[in-house]
Scaffold this motif. Structure first.
Motif, PDB file in Angstrom:
ATOM      1  N   LYS A  20       0.804  -1.093   0.079  1.00  0.00           N
ATOM      2  CA  LYS A  20      -0.300  -0.071   0.015  1.00  0.00           C
ATOM      3  C   LYS A  20       0.944   1.183   0.131  1.00  0.00           C
ATOM      4  CE  LYS A  20      -4.127  -2.107   2.266  1.00  0.00           C
ATOM      5  NZ  LYS A  20      -4.808  -2.116   3.441  1.00  0.00           N
ATOM      6  N   LYS A  21       0.374   2.333  -0.694  1.00  0.00           N
ATOM      7  CA  LYS A  21       1.290   3.654  -0.982  1.00  0.00           C
ATOM      8  C   LYS A  21       1.510   4.115   0.145  1.00  0.00           C
ATOM      9  CE  LYS A  21       1.699   7.462  -4.232  1.00  0.00           C
ATOM     10  NZ  LYS A  21       0.859   8.009  -5.558  1.00  0.00           N
ATOM     11  N   PRO A  22       0.903   4.413   1.222  1.00  0.00           N
ATOM     12  CA  PRO A  22       1.192   4.972   2.469  1.00  0.00           C
ATOM     13  C   PRO A  22       2.569   4.459   3.169  1.00  0.00           C
ATOM     14  CG  PRO A  22      -1.111   4.822   2.457  1.00  0.00           C
ATOM     15  CD  PRO A  22      -0.712   3.812   1.220  1.00  0.00           C
ATOM     16  N   ILE A  23       2.374   3.126   3.257  1.00  0.00           N
ATOM     17  CA  ILE A  23       3.695   2.354   3.756  1.00  0.00           C
ATOM     18  C   ILE A  23       4.997   3.135   3.148  1.00  0.00           C
ATOM     19  CG2 ILE A  23       5.064   0.338   3.737  1.00  0.00           C
ATOM     20  CD1 ILE A  23       2.568  -0.982   3.760  1.00  0.00           C
ATOM     21  N   PHE A  24       5.115   3.482   1.887  1.00  0.00           N
ATOM     22  CA  PHE A  24       6.321   4.096   1.573  1.00  0.00           C
ATOM     23  C   PHE A  24       6.679   5.482   1.947  1.00  0.00           C
ATOM     24  CE2 PHE A  24       4.909   0.846  -1.311  1.00  0.00           C
ATOM     25  CZ  PHE A  24       6.229   0.334  -2.146  1.00  0.00           C
ATOM     26  N   THR A  25       5.720   6.046   2.846  1.00  0.00           N
ATOM     27  CA  THR A  25       5.838   7.265   3.468  1.00  0.00           C
ATOM     28  C   THR A  25       6.375   7.095   4.684  1.00  0.00           C
ATOM     29  OG1 THR A  25       3.791   7.527   4.192  1.00  0.00           O
ATOM     30  CG2 THR A  25       4.335   8.310   2.204  1.00  0.00           C
ATOM     31  N   TYR A  26       6.608   5.847   5.505  1.00  0.00           N
ATOM     32  CA  TYR A  26       6.849   5.733   6.770  1.00  0.00           C
ATOM     33  C   TYR A  26       8.298   6.096   7.023  1.00  0.00           C
ATOM     34  CZ  TYR A  26       2.658   2.822   7.545  1.00  0.00           C
ATOM     35  OH  TYR A  26       1.087   2.573   7.496  1.00  0.00           O
ATOM     36  N   PRO A  27       8.666   6.361   8.257  1.00  0.00           N
ATOM     37  CA  PRO A  27       9.958   6.736   8.526  1.00  0.00           C
ATOM     38  C   PRO A  27      10.966   5.212   8.311  1.00  0.00           C
ATOM     39  CG  PRO A  27       8.889   7.603  10.132  1.00  0.00           C
ATOM     40  CD  PRO A  27       7.874   6.629   9.340  1.00  0.00           C
ATOM     41  N   VAL A  28      12.021   5.354   7.747  1.00  0.00           N
ATOM     42  CA  VAL A  28      13.158   4.135   7.936  1.00  0.00           C
ATOM     43  C   VAL A  28      12.423   2.889   7.003  1.00  0.00           C
ATOM     44  CG1 VAL A  28      14.221   2.542   9.276  1.00  0.00           C
ATOM     45  CG2 VAL A  28      13.801   4.607  10.279  1.00  0.00           C
ATOM     46  N   PHE A  29      11.343   2.650   7.191  1.00  0.00           N
ATOM     47  CA  PHE A  29      10.808   1.464   6.538  1.00  0.00           C
ATOM     48  C   PHE A  29      10.440   1.916   5.124  1.00  0.00           C
ATOM     49  CE2 PHE A  29       7.562  -1.857   5.484  1.00  0.00           C
ATOM     50  CZ  PHE A  29       8.088  -2.842   5.631  1.00  0.00           C
ATOM     51  N   GLY A  30       9.721   3.018   5.060  1.00  0.00           N
ATOM     52  CA  GLY A  30       9.454   3.733   3.507  1.00  0.00           C
ATOM     53  C   GLY A  30      10.526   3.747   2.565  1.00  0.00           C
ATOM     54  N   PRO A  31      11.816   4.198   2.864  1.00  0.00           N
ATOM     55  CA  PRO A  31      12.729   4.359   2.095  1.00  0.00           C
ATOM     56  C   PRO A  31      13.423   3.139   1.633  1.00  0.00           C
ATOM     57  CG  PRO A  31      13.204   6.072   3.662  1.00  0.00           C
ATOM     58  CD  PRO A  31      11.753   5.175   4.149  1.00  0.00           C
ATOM     59  N   VAL A  32      13.367   2.259   2.647  1.00  0.00           N
ATOM     60  CA  VAL A  32      13.969   0.807   2.379  1.00  0.00           C
ATOM     61  C   VAL A  32      13.100   0.205   1.184  1.00  0.00           C
ATOM     62  CG1 VAL A  32      14.071  -1.589   3.247  1.00  0.00           C
ATOM     63  CG2 VAL A  32      15.192   0.663   4.755  1.00  0.00           C
ATOM     64  N   MET A  33      11.710   0.248   1.355  1.00  0.00           N
ATOM     65  CA  MET A  33      10.788  -0.318   0.409  1.00  0.00           C
ATOM     66  C   MET A  33      10.958   0.270  -0.914  1.00  0.00           C
ATOM     67  SD  MET A  33       8.499  -2.594   1.788  1.00  0.00           S
ATOM     68  CE  MET A  33       7.061  -2.684   0.924  1.00  0.00           C
ATOM     69  N   ARG A  34      11.348   1.363  -1.045  1.00  0.00           N
ATOM     70  CA  ARG A  34      11.551   2.348  -2.259  1.00  0.00           C
ATOM     71  C   ARG A  34      12.718   1.612  -2.887  1.00  0.00           C
ATOM     72  NH1 ARG A  34       9.312   6.779   0.344  1.00  0.00           N
ATOM     73  NH2 ARG A  34      11.458   7.590   0.840  1.00  0.00           N
ATOM     74  N   LYS A  35      13.767   1.579  -1.931  1.00  0.00           N
ATOM     75  CA  LYS A  35      15.032   1.052  -2.530  1.00  0.00           C
ATOM     76  C   LYS A  35      15.027  -0.101  -3.061  1.00  0.00           C
ATOM     77  CE  LYS A  35      19.683   1.833  -2.979  1.00  0.00           C
ATOM     78  NZ  LYS A  35      20.139   3.094  -3.429  1.00  0.00           N
ATOM     79  N   LEU A  36      14.379  -0.936  -2.532  1.00  0.00           N
ATOM     80  CA  LEU A  36      14.245  -2.330  -2.867  1.00  0.00           C
ATOM     81  C   LEU A  36      13.283  -2.801  -4.069  1.00  0.00           C
ATOM     82  CD1 LEU A  36      14.125  -4.415   0.677  1.00  0.00           C
ATOM     83  CD2 LEU A  36      16.275  -3.907  -0.866  1.00  0.00           C
ATOM     84  N   GLY A  37      12.551  -1.769  -4.607  1.00  0.00           N
ATOM     85  CA  GLY A  37      11.922  -1.684  -5.693  1.00  0.00           C
ATOM     86  C   GLY A  37      10.612  -2.376  -5.743  1.00  0.00           C
ATOM     87  N   HIS A  38       9.906  -2.071  -4.293  1.00  0.00           N
ATOM     88  CA  HIS A  38       8.689  -2.973  -4.322  1.00  0.00           C
ATOM     89  C   HIS A  38       7.780  -1.652  -4.851  1.00  0.00           C
ATOM     90  CE1 HIS A  38       9.922  -6.129  -2.012  1.00  0.00           C
ATOM     91  NE2 HIS A  38      10.362  -5.418  -1.036  1.00  0.00           N
ATOM     92  N   VAL A  39       6.618  -2.285  -5.119  1.00  0.00           N
ATOM     93  CA  VAL A  39       5.613  -1.463  -5.999  1.00  0.00           C
ATOM     94  C   VAL A  39       4.294  -0.884  -5.227  1.00  0.00           C
ATOM     95  CG1 VAL A  39       3.900  -1.688  -8.002  1.00  0.00           C
ATOM     96  CG2 VAL A  39       6.019  -3.168  -7.787  1.00  0.00           C
ATOM     97  N   PRO A  40       4.407   0.511  -5.234  1.00  0.00           N
ATOM     98  CA  PRO A  40       3.238   0.917  -4.419  1.00  0.00           C
ATOM     99  C   PRO A  40       2.124   1.106  -5.115  1.00  0.00           C
ATOM    100  CG  PRO A  40       4.663   2.746  -5.409  1.00  0.00           C
ATOM    101  CD  PRO A  40       5.151   1.356  -5.733  1.00  0.00           C
ATOM    102  N   VAL A  41       1.020   0.774  -4.409  1.00  0.00           N
ATOM    103  CA  VAL A  41      -0.496   0.718  -4.953  1.00  0.00           C
ATOM    104  C   VAL A  41      -1.424   1.610  -4.148  1.00  0.00           C
ATOM    105  CG1 VAL A  41      -0.183  -1.421  -5.920  1.00  0.00           C
ATOM    106  CG2 VAL A  41      -0.899  -1.301  -3.706  1.00  0.00           C
TER     107      VAL A  41
END
Length: 236
Positions: A106-127
């Protein structure tokens, strides 16, 4: 029933202990936070180690072990990994057990501190959380693009962690299968028995990850959905 009532407080204590130790285990990895600026492989190497720590804690604290069978069915090239979905366990540990696939989140997860940037770096897909047609189509295109970029993609055809609804296949899975135009590997799992949805309590046992033979690319959509549903619902 009496035995269950006596053991439940122990399960609660063990589960709380697991979460406390898993939280403490984050601290050493936070020291490595600047590595987020380095390559994706470096970030994967760091997060992999944290996930292995969690798996170890689950085993020694909660009595939860796991087995993975059918690894020979996993092709070397990118595929769709179509898995049953019973708990958070698979969203965490498929990274280290199934070759670092991409997942939807879910897209809001990508805004979380620490966890969000890791998700973006690993290339997961926001929906998007909304179920509008445009949002769904954008999600399908993003997932197919990740596959074409050389990454396997995990999809949960049931679209839910509720075991009662696990047999209901989402029609969009067939659309994504056609867009990606790659083989789809079915995966069965019983994680809900040890890590049930809707409670923090963990139950001892063995989580079984069963990788089935892949469905080839370019099957008729209806035939694919029928075969996938049968595979994921077949209790034998």
């Amino acid at each position: 029933m009496k035995r269950l009532s006596r053991s439940y407080p122990v399960l609660v204590i063990r589960s709380l202990t697991f979460y406390a130790l898993a939280g403490l285990a984050v601290v050493p990895f936070l020291v490595l936070w600047p590595a987020i600026l380095l390559s994706r492989d470096v970030v994967y190497a760091i997060t992999d180690r944290y996930l292995w720590v969690q798996l170890w804690l689950l085993r020694v604290v909660c009595g939860i072990r796991y087995t993975v069978s059918g690894q020979h069915h996993m092709p070397d090239e990118p595929v769709l990994i179509a898995s049953q979905h019973e708990s958070t366990w698979e969203t965490l540990f498929y990274q280290v057990l199934l070759g670092r696939p991409v997942m939807y989140a879910k897209k809001p997860i990508f805004t979380y501190p620490v966890f969000g940037p890791v998700m973006r770096k690993l290339g997961h897909v926001p929906v998007e959380s909304s179920a509008t047609g445009d949002a769904m189509r954008a999600g399908f295109r993003a997932g197919a693009a990740a596959v074409k970029d050389g990454r396997s993609l995990v999809i949960f055809p049931s679209g839910t962690r509720r075991v009662a609804d696990a047999g209901q296949m989402q029609a969009g899975v067939g659309v994504l299968y056609q867009l990606a135009n790659v083989a789809a590997v079915p995966v069965r799992i019983n994680s809900g028995a040890c890590w049930p949805h809707g409670t923090f309590v963990k139950y001892p046992g063995v989580i079984k990850v069963e990788i089935g033979p892949p469905f080839p690319a370019a099957m008729d959509r209806r035939s694919f959905m029928s075969a996938l549903t049968k595979m994921l619902q077949d209790e034998t």
